[in-house]
Design a protein around this motif. Structure first.
Motif, PDB file in Angstrom:
ATOM      1  N   LYS A 335       0.771  -1.180  -0.006  1.00  0.00           N
ATOM      2  CA  LYS A 335      -0.068  -0.259   0.032  1.00  0.00           C
ATOM      3  C   LYS A 335       0.866   1.204   0.164  1.00  0.00           C
ATOM      4  O   LYS A 335       1.600   1.628   0.905  1.00  0.00           O
ATOM      5  CB  LYS A 335      -0.895  -0.108   1.472  1.00  0.00           C
ATOM      6  CG  LYS A 335      -2.094  -0.906   1.186  1.00  0.00           C
ATOM      7  CD  LYS A 335      -2.933  -0.779   2.376  1.00  0.00           C
ATOM      8  CE  LYS A 335      -4.233  -1.660   2.229  1.00  0.00           C
ATOM      9  NZ  LYS A 335      -5.222  -1.449   3.527  1.00  0.00           N
ATOM     10  N   TRP A 336       1.048   1.926  -1.284  1.00  0.00           N
ATOM     11  CA  TRP A 336       1.658   3.146  -1.336  1.00  0.00           C
ATOM     12  C   TRP A 336       0.769   4.278  -0.956  1.00  0.00           C
ATOM     13  O   TRP A 336      -0.363   4.313  -1.284  1.00  0.00           O
ATOM     14  CB  TRP A 336       2.274   3.311  -2.545  1.00  0.00           C
ATOM     15  CG  TRP A 336       3.059   2.340  -3.114  1.00  0.00           C
ATOM     16  CD1 TRP A 336       3.269   1.157  -3.789  1.00  0.00           C
ATOM     17  CD2 TRP A 336       4.853   2.323  -2.903  1.00  0.00           C
ATOM     18  NE1 TRP A 336       4.252   0.609  -3.987  1.00  0.00           N
ATOM     19  CE2 TRP A 336       5.369   1.261  -3.478  1.00  0.00           C
ATOM     20  CE3 TRP A 336       5.622   3.452  -2.454  1.00  0.00           C
ATOM     21  CZ2 TRP A 336       6.685   1.110  -3.567  1.00  0.00           C
ATOM     22  CZ3 TRP A 336       6.988   3.299  -2.229  1.00  0.00           C
ATOM     23  CH2 TRP A 336       7.389   1.988  -2.878  1.00  0.00           C
ATOM     24  N   ARG A 337       1.402   5.256  -0.504  1.00  0.00           N
ATOM     25  CA  ARG A 337       0.560   6.421   0.178  1.00  0.00           C
ATOM     26  C   ARG A 337      -0.042   7.188  -1.107  1.00  0.00           C
ATOM     27  O   ARG A 337      -1.139   7.475  -0.989  1.00  0.00           O
ATOM     28  CB  ARG A 337       1.348   7.508   1.165  1.00  0.00           C
ATOM     29  CG  ARG A 337       0.423   8.534   1.412  1.00  0.00           C
ATOM     30  CD  ARG A 337       1.427   9.850   2.186  1.00  0.00           C
ATOM     31  NE  ARG A 337       2.396   9.247   3.023  1.00  0.00           N
ATOM     32  CZ  ARG A 337       2.177   9.440   4.300  1.00  0.00           C
ATOM     33  NH1 ARG A 337       1.098  10.149   4.751  1.00  0.00           N
ATOM     34  NH2 ARG A 337       3.303   9.237   5.190  1.00  0.00           N
ATOM     35  N   GLU A 338       0.863   7.218  -2.123  1.00  0.00           N
ATOM     36  CA  GLU A 338       0.472   8.146  -3.261  1.00  0.00           C
ATOM     37  C   GLU A 338      -0.700   7.315  -4.079  1.00  0.00           C
ATOM     38  O   GLU A 338      -1.010   7.805  -5.047  1.00  0.00           O
ATOM     39  CB  GLU A 338       1.602   8.322  -4.123  1.00  0.00           C
ATOM     40  CG  GLU A 338       2.295   6.984  -4.666  1.00  0.00           C
ATOM     41  CD  GLU A 338       3.521   7.186  -5.426  1.00  0.00           C
ATOM     42  OE1 GLU A 338       3.956   6.412  -6.261  1.00  0.00           O
ATOM     43  OE2 GLU A 338       4.186   8.387  -5.018  1.00  0.00           O
ATOM     44  N   GLY A 340      -3.427   6.064  -3.065  1.00  0.00           N
ATOM     45  CA  GLY A 340      -4.648   5.905  -1.969  1.00  0.00           C
ATOM     46  C   GLY A 340      -5.959   5.311  -2.718  1.00  0.00           C
ATOM     47  O   GLY A 340      -6.669   4.518  -1.858  1.00  0.00           O
ATOM     48  N   GLY A 345      -6.800   2.306   2.243  1.00  0.00           N
ATOM     49  CA  GLY A 345      -6.158   3.141   2.972  1.00  0.00           C
ATOM     50  C   GLY A 345      -5.215   2.298   3.820  1.00  0.00           C
ATOM     51  O   GLY A 345      -5.596   1.177   3.944  1.00  0.00           O
ATOM     52  N   CYS A 346      -4.360   2.789   4.462  1.00  0.00           N
ATOM     53  CA  CYS A 346      -3.372   1.953   5.780  1.00  0.00           C
ATOM     54  C   CYS A 346      -4.082   2.025   6.924  1.00  0.00           C
ATOM     55  O   CYS A 346      -4.232   3.200   7.416  1.00  0.00           O
ATOM     56  CB  CYS A 346      -2.064   2.591   5.593  1.00  0.00           C
ATOM     57  SG  CYS A 346      -0.834   1.783   6.781  1.00  0.00           S
ATOM     58  N   HIS A 349       0.481   2.460   9.581  1.00  0.00           N
ATOM     59  CA  HIS A 349       0.916   3.912   9.705  1.00  0.00           C
ATOM     60  C   HIS A 349       2.005   3.752   8.279  1.00  0.00           C
ATOM     61  O   HIS A 349       2.355   2.650   8.037  1.00  0.00           O
ATOM     62  CB  HIS A 349       1.614   4.436  10.665  1.00  0.00           C
ATOM     63  CG  HIS A 349       2.887   3.528  11.126  1.00  0.00           C
ATOM     64  ND1 HIS A 349       3.013   2.528  12.052  1.00  0.00           N
ATOM     65  CD2 HIS A 349       4.247   4.129  11.148  1.00  0.00           C
ATOM     66  CE1 HIS A 349       4.129   2.292  12.126  1.00  0.00           C
ATOM     67  NE2 HIS A 349       4.983   3.115  11.683  1.00  0.00           N
ATOM     68  N   TYR A 350       2.426   4.905   7.690  1.00  0.00           N
ATOM     69  CA  TYR A 350       3.582   4.998   6.632  1.00  0.00           C
ATOM     70  C   TYR A 350       4.763   5.421   7.242  1.00  0.00           C
ATOM     71  O   TYR A 350       4.884   5.975   7.950  1.00  0.00           O
ATOM     72  CB  TYR A 350       3.127   6.178   5.675  1.00  0.00           C
ATOM     73  CG  TYR A 350       1.679   5.645   4.823  1.00  0.00           C
ATOM     74  CD1 TYR A 350       1.743   4.764   3.800  1.00  0.00           C
ATOM     75  CD2 TYR A 350       0.400   6.320   5.226  1.00  0.00           C
ATOM     76  CE1 TYR A 350       0.539   4.399   3.160  1.00  0.00           C
ATOM     77  CE2 TYR A 350      -0.797   5.951   4.499  1.00  0.00           C
ATOM     78  CZ  TYR A 350      -0.508   5.177   3.459  1.00  0.00           C
ATOM     79  OH  TYR A 350      -1.783   4.934   2.618  1.00  0.00           O
ATOM     80  N   ASP A 353       6.387   6.140   2.906  1.00  0.00           N
ATOM     81  CA  ASP A 353       5.208   6.323   2.130  1.00  0.00           C
ATOM     82  C   ASP A 353       4.565   4.885   1.930  1.00  0.00           C
ATOM     83  O   ASP A 353       3.887   4.678   0.756  1.00  0.00           O
ATOM     84  CB  ASP A 353       5.447   6.949   0.677  1.00  0.00           C
ATOM     85  CG  ASP A 353       5.568   8.533   0.780  1.00  0.00           C
ATOM     86  OD1 ASP A 353       5.105   9.022   1.709  1.00  0.00           O
ATOM     87  OD2 ASP A 353       6.188   9.006   0.028  1.00  0.00           O
ATOM     88  N   CYS A 355       2.957   1.257   3.593  1.00  0.00           N
ATOM     89  CA  CYS A 355       2.031   1.172   4.803  1.00  0.00           C
ATOM     90  C   CYS A 355       2.678  -0.005   5.399  1.00  0.00           C
ATOM     91  O   CYS A 355       3.220  -1.140   5.215  1.00  0.00           O
ATOM     92  CB  CYS A 355       0.820   0.671   4.155  1.00  0.00           C
ATOM     93  SG  CYS A 355      -0.402   0.329   5.787  1.00  0.00           S
TER      94      CYS A 355
END
Length: 427
Positions: A335-338, A340, A345-346, A349-350, A353, A355
């Motif tokens: 799971k990449w933050r970018e 989303g 969603g994570c 926590h990231y 970037d 998860c």
């Protein structure tokens, strides 16, 4: 006369007391200290959310973990190899003829989280495979010693003959894989494909599923290196020269110092650092002048492991090349933050970037049906790894075509209305 008598009594008392003290010390020294093994009562219970992934929920079944102190077991100086596979629940024989006939090689690069590494190794371990472990040269000596102690108990697991001090996004990360490839090339085990992992990965596919995936029509004769032609926004990685600040980060070598074009007029690609490669391709990497020249050119680039493998795999003459390939291949569930919108969603926590998975991420992870998932931390969200590991072991044992040994079980099942434990593989 009375004074002399009192002195004699005092002397006898002191001698008697001394004898008792010395006897106690002698017995304490001579008594062997048993290794502290796994202590079932201290096991974490499975998280409530985990029940959806374990069989028997409709039967009101409770799962009780048997494996709780992996790290302390390995750190124990009195560890006995004869007990290790049993006490740590390693699988000790091939589970099917299909797997036995298609051995795999694994490269695992690690630098921390001893417990997570042991559980990862246990998750991917099969006696017909071969495993090269690269331990970061800057890892604590106690950590390195513990890994070597563990590895020494297996004939098909070894520590890389050359260790790098790995810098995030630096060339040293790529060199670590190449070091292991050189070692694996000389292995007497006839491995068919090699897969690379980091210490915070965990398998989603069983070994049988990995074999079947590698042997599928799409991948039977191909390397798996997801990636595309280097996008414009990624060209800074190979346009300028970089240097490694060992153990810290990668920085510009000088302001705006440009690199020469890639050797042999190669088209540079961008992709993941993870792969599944044929043995013939590994030979190409180690012996081809093109591969050697690209490796040398990559030494002062940024995160070269994300362009090196995928670039070579788009060369027409490379064994198993996939010149029309793009992002195909279920290498990792990340799971990449970018990205989303590509996931829910994570729930953890990231970090950089990416998860760090928590229990709430497990439905997404399992539904991805990738080869592996990344990343986990045993200290931050231990329940996520507990649950996924049990889910994975259940699947592995369900697919076995040989009798299941009790020591292969990571947990036992108990009906809440009964005290009887189920000692089968349980699915």
């Amino acid at each position: 006369m009375c004074q002399l008598q009192r002195r004699k009594l005092s002397l006898l008392f002191c001698l008697g007391l001394s004898a008792i003290v010395y006897s106690v010390i002698y017995l304490w020294i001579k008594t062997p200290t048993e290794p502290k093994l796994l202590d079932s009562p201290r096991c974490r219970t499975f998280a409530t959310e985990c029940k959806a992934f374990l069989p028997g929920i409709e039967e009101d079944v409770e799962w009780h973990r048997q494996d709780c102190q992996v790290e302390s077991f390995i750190l124990n100086n009195q560890l006995q190899c004869s007990n290790l596979t049993k006490d740590l629940h390693f699988i000790t024989r091939p589970l099917s003829r299909e797997e036995e006939d298609y051995p795999l090689a694994f490269i695992v690069t690690i630098h921390k989280e001893l417990e997570l590494f042991v559980r990862l190794l246990r998750g991917i371990y099969m006696p017909q495979n071969v495993y090269c472990i690269h331990v970061d040269a800057k890892a604590p000596m106690a950590y390195q010693a513990a890994v070597r102690r563990l590895v020494s108990c297996f004939k098909n697991v070894f520590v890389s003959s050359r260790s790098e001090s790995v810098t995030y996004s630096g060339f040293s990360r790529l060199q670590a894989d190449v070091n292991c490839m050189k070692d694996l090339a000389g292995s007497s085990i006839g491995w068919r494909k090699v897969v690379n992992l980091c210490g915070q990965d965990f398998p989603l596919m069983s070994n049988l599923e990995l074999v079947q995936y590698m042997k599928s029509k799409e991948w039977r004769d191909r390397n798996m290196t997801p990636g595309v032609k280097q996008p414009l926004h990624m060209r800074y990685r190979t346009k300028f020269q970089y240097r490694q600040v060992v153990g810290s980060h990668v920085a510009f070598k000088g302001w705006g110092i440009k690199k020469s074009p890639p050797p042999h007029k190669l088209q540079v690609y961008f992709g993941t650092a993870y792969y599944a490669l044929t043995r013939a391709f590994v030979d190409f990497v180690l012996k081809s002048s093109i591969a050697h020249d690209l490796l040398e050119w990559s030494k002062d680039t940024y995160s070269p492991d994300e362009h090196y493998w995928v670039t070579l795999n788009h060369i027409q003459d490379a064994p198993g090349s996939y010149i029309d390939g793009e992002w195909e291949g279920n290498i990792r569930a990340i799971k990449w933050r970018e990205q989303g919108t590509a996931h829910d969603g994570c729930k953890g926590h990231y970090v950089r970037d990416i998860c760090i998975f928590a229990v709430g991420d497990l439905p997404w992870i399992i539904n991805k049906n990738s080869m592996f998932a990344n990343k986990f931390e045993s200290d931050t969200y231990p329940e996520a790894l507990d649950c996924l590991e049990q889910w994975h072991r259940n699947k592995v044992l369900d697919q076995a075509t040989v009798p299941i040994k009790p020591s292969w079980l990571l947990a036992t099942r108990k009906n809440s209305s009964s005290s009887a434990f189920n000692s089968t593989a349980g699915a």
